[in-house]
Design an enzyme around this catalytic site. Structure first.
Site, PDB file in Angstrom:
ATOM      1  N   TYR A 166       0.832  -1.043  -0.078  1.00  0.00           N
ATOM      2  CA  TYR A 166      -0.122   0.094   0.219  1.00  0.00           C
ATOM      3  C   TYR A 166       0.581   1.006   0.252  1.00  0.00           C
ATOM      4  O   TYR A 166       1.501   1.707   1.207  1.00  0.00           O
ATOM      5  CB  TYR A 166      -1.126   0.152   1.070  1.00  0.00           C
ATOM      6  CG  TYR A 166      -1.971  -1.505   0.278  1.00  0.00           C
ATOM      7  CD1 TYR A 166      -2.137  -2.343   0.018  1.00  0.00           C
ATOM      8  CD2 TYR A 166      -2.761  -1.221   2.062  1.00  0.00           C
ATOM      9  CE1 TYR A 166      -3.007  -3.004   0.628  1.00  0.00           C
ATOM     10  CE2 TYR A 166      -3.340  -2.690   2.843  1.00  0.00           C
ATOM     11  CZ  TYR A 166      -3.280  -3.416   1.402  1.00  0.00           C
ATOM     12  OH  TYR A 166      -5.414  -4.392   1.631  1.00  0.00           O
ATOM     13  N   PHE A 174     -13.045  -4.867   0.721  1.00  0.00           N
ATOM     14  CA  PHE A 174     -14.023  -4.023   0.612  1.00  0.00           C
ATOM     15  C   PHE A 174     -15.581  -4.662   0.951  1.00  0.00           C
ATOM     16  O   PHE A 174     -16.350  -4.847   0.349  1.00  0.00           O
ATOM     17  CB  PHE A 174     -14.314  -5.114  -0.815  1.00  0.00           C
ATOM     18  CG  PHE A 174     -15.234  -4.107  -2.244  1.00  0.00           C
ATOM     19  CD1 PHE A 174     -14.583  -2.474  -2.022  1.00  0.00           C
ATOM     20  CD2 PHE A 174     -15.301  -4.091  -3.495  1.00  0.00           C
ATOM     21  CE1 PHE A 174     -15.032  -1.482  -2.968  1.00  0.00           C
ATOM     22  CE2 PHE A 174     -15.777  -3.140  -3.859  1.00  0.00           C
ATOM     23  CZ  PHE A 174     -15.705  -1.837  -3.810  1.00  0.00           C
TER      24      PHE A 174
END
Length: 288
Positions: free
Chosen positions: A70, A214
């Site tokens: 990330y 998600f």
């Protein structure tokens, strides 16, 4: 939407013991979106990113999920800058197994890469041992067992406390459990995508935490006039809050980690832990 008391926080969702040892409030925080666009580079507002992390801890979120990919490396560094010295009950989960050449997501499950990735995460997070280290994704070029054995060795060496998996099926979970204790599985799962239901059920049987990534996806379900929208309106809540409340009630091993780069959105997400759906509402959402 009614302003909800932030004191109705992550603790309202109850707790789960990852690996039987790391007790976390079931609503965590995913730190992927604290980076730049495309999960690349620095965030547009680094100070706001640090405020989000600090506010999450204030709201008793004590599971923060990140990965070396990330940024890459940006999310882990921000966590260290914002939260060290870490609260005693904070569990930081990170991952290795992806590289980001030219912004692409390229699996790399070679044991030598996973060792290098783990040691890099240790340095950036400023810890001697990673609470939960997850294999980010199987690499089709590397035998799955070889990658898992690498994490098992890191655990034996004391660099990793607990091992987790991500983006796996039931068979891969079974293979991994024969090699090393598995504390968690992180797969895509939400109201509109339940393709990992069998994996979730396997996690329930094995008492393995299931971390849905998600988790806030609602898609067409959130359109005005739909069942999700009606339930949200009934509770004076956002559809995303109802989606989180449904996840938390769907399974006792469910550990959602909604991510955001906004303090206001963080507070909205955390407040969802106090949202109580009726049995009829849950049944309606189950059937969507």
């Amino acid at each position: 939407m009614r302003d909800r008391d932030p004191s109705s926080n992550a603790a309202a969702a109850g707790a789960f013991a990852l690996g039987g040892a790391l007790v976390v409030n079931r609503l965590g925080f995913g730190a992927m979106r604290l980076t730049g666009r495309g999960i690349l580079g620095e965030p547009e507002d680094p100070e706001e990113a640090r405020r989000v992390l600090k506010r999450a801890v204030e709201l008793r979120v004590n599971l923060i999920d990140t990965a070396d990919s990330y940024g890459p490396e940006v999310s882990e560094r921000l966590i260290s800058e914002a939260l060290r010295p870490y609260p005693g009950d904070l569990v930081i989960a990170t991952k290795g197994g992806y590289t980001r050449p030219n912004g692409r997501w390229v699996p790399d499950g070679r044991p030598e890469h996973l060792r290098e990735a783990c040691e890099g995460s240790l340095r950036r997070l400023g810890v001697d041992r990673i609470d939960l280290y997850q294999f980010h994704t199987p690499d089709p070029k590397v035998p799955f067992e070889d990658s898992v054995w690498a994490l098992a060795q890191l655990r034996d060496e004391g660099k990793v406390w607990h091992v987790g998996l991500s983006n796996v099926g039931v068979r891969e979970l079974e293979i991994a459990l024969d090699i090393v204790p598995i504390a968690s599985v992180q797969n895509r799962y939400n109201l509109t995508d339940r393709s990992s239901e069998a994996v979730l059920q396997a996690c329930e049987r094995e008492e393995v935490g299931f971390i849905p990534w998600f988790p806030l996806a609602t898609g067409r379900l959130a359109r005005p006039g739909g069942s999700l929208g009606e339930i949200a309106s009934r509770h004076d809540a956002a559809p995303s809050q109802v989606a989180l409340a449904w996840l938390l009630g769907h399974s006792p091993v469910m550990l959602p980690i909604p991510g955001t780069s906004s303090v206001a959105h963080l507070e909205e997400n955390v407040a969802a832990a106090a949202l109580e759906l009726t049995e009829d509402e849950r049944a309606t959402l189950d059937e969507l």
